[in-house]
Design a protein around this motif. Sequence first.
Motif, mmCIF file in Angstrom:
data_model
loop_
_atom_site.group_PDB
_atom_site.id
_atom_site.type_symbol
_atom_site.label_atom_id
_atom_site.label_comp_id
_atom_site.label_asym_id
_atom_site.label_seq_id
_atom_site.Cartn_x
_atom_site.Cartn_y
_atom_site.Cartn_z
ATOM 1 N N ALA A 32 21.725 54.498 -35.606
ATOM 2 C CA ALA A 32 20.280 54.280 -35.592
ATOM 3 C C ALA A 32 19.922 52.895 -36.118
ATOM 4 O O ALA A 32 18.963 52.280 -35.649
ATOM 5 C CB ALA A 32 19.583 55.352 -36.419
ATOM 6 N N VAL A 33 20.692 52.390 -37.073
ATOM 7 C CA VAL A 33 20.411 51.068 -37.628
ATOM 8 C C VAL A 33 20.669 49.981 -36.589
ATOM 9 O O VAL A 33 19.920 49.017 -36.479
ATOM 10 C CB VAL A 33 21.255 50.837 -38.900
ATOM 11 N N SER A 34 21.714 50.141 -35.794
ATOM 12 C CA SER A 34 22.057 49.116 -34.799
ATOM 13 C C SER A 34 21.676 49.549 -33.387
ATOM 14 O O SER A 34 22.315 49.155 -32.417
ATOM 15 C CB SER A 34 23.551 48.818 -34.871
ATOM 16 N N PHE A 35 20.632 50.330 -33.257
ATOM 17 C CA PHE A 35 20.221 50.854 -31.952
ATOM 18 C C PHE A 35 19.821 49.748 -30.988
ATOM 19 O O PHE A 35 20.121 49.812 -29.799
ATOM 20 C CB PHE A 35 19.064 51.843 -32.137
ATOM 21 N N ASP A 36 19.139 48.716 -31.471
ATOM 22 C CA ASP A 36 18.664 47.663 -30.571
ATOM 23 C C ASP A 36 19.797 46.805 -30.018
ATOM 24 O O ASP A 36 19.666 46.205 -28.959
ATOM 25 C CB ASP A 36 17.632 46.782 -31.276
ATOM 26 N N VAL A 37 20.938 46.756 -30.692
ATOM 27 C CA VAL A 37 22.074 45.950 -30.236
ATOM 28 C C VAL A 37 22.927 46.719 -29.223
ATOM 29 O O VAL A 37 23.492 46.130 -28.303
ATOM 30 C CB VAL A 37 22.940 45.526 -31.446
ATOM 31 N N LEU A 38 22.991 48.019 -29.379
ATOM 32 C CA LEU A 38 23.859 48.840 -28.537
ATOM 33 C C LEU A 38 23.220 49.082 -27.173
ATOM 34 O O LEU A 38 22.017 48.981 -26.994
ATOM 35 C CB LEU A 38 24.138 50.169 -29.236
ATOM 36 N N GLY A 39 24.041 49.463 -26.228
ATOM 37 C CA GLY A 39 23.553 49.660 -24.870
ATOM 38 C C GLY A 39 23.156 51.097 -24.583
ATOM 39 O O GLY A 39 23.127 51.963 -25.456
ATOM 40 N N VAL A 40 22.878 51.352 -23.319
ATOM 41 C CA VAL A 40 22.446 52.674 -22.872
ATOM 42 C C VAL A 40 23.593 53.677 -22.959
ATOM 43 O O VAL A 40 23.378 54.852 -23.263
ATOM 44 C CB VAL A 40 21.899 52.587 -21.426
#
Length: 120
Positions: free
Chosen positions: A83-91
């Motif tokens: 959840a912390v790195s959600f914006d970096v990870l992909g679909v």
Amino acid sequence: MFLLHEYDIFWAFLMISSVIPILAFIISGVLAPISEGPEKLSSYESGIEPIGDAWIQFRIRYYMFALVFVVFDVETVFLYPWAVSFDVLGVSVFIEALIFVLIPVVGSVYAWRKGALEWS
């Protein structure tokens, strides 16, 4: 080429982290007072004399609730870094996380329908 000296810090850390608990047990065994007697062997119930046997059987329902709690608690711990790195990870990682959440949810729905989570 495998260089063994690159792992010196690891081996030092491993040795220190192995020696400290062993020393703690040895020191506590040497310094602890030794007192045997009926007071030491009795079960503790907030200063009140114990009545009956200390070994009682718990119903399996308590363990089922504890197990469900532990499963969802561990799942929450694993989902936090995601959840912390959600914006970096992909679909694809989002889909994997949904599957990761869906498996315990399906398991808890199954347990609920089987009556394993009934309190009475």
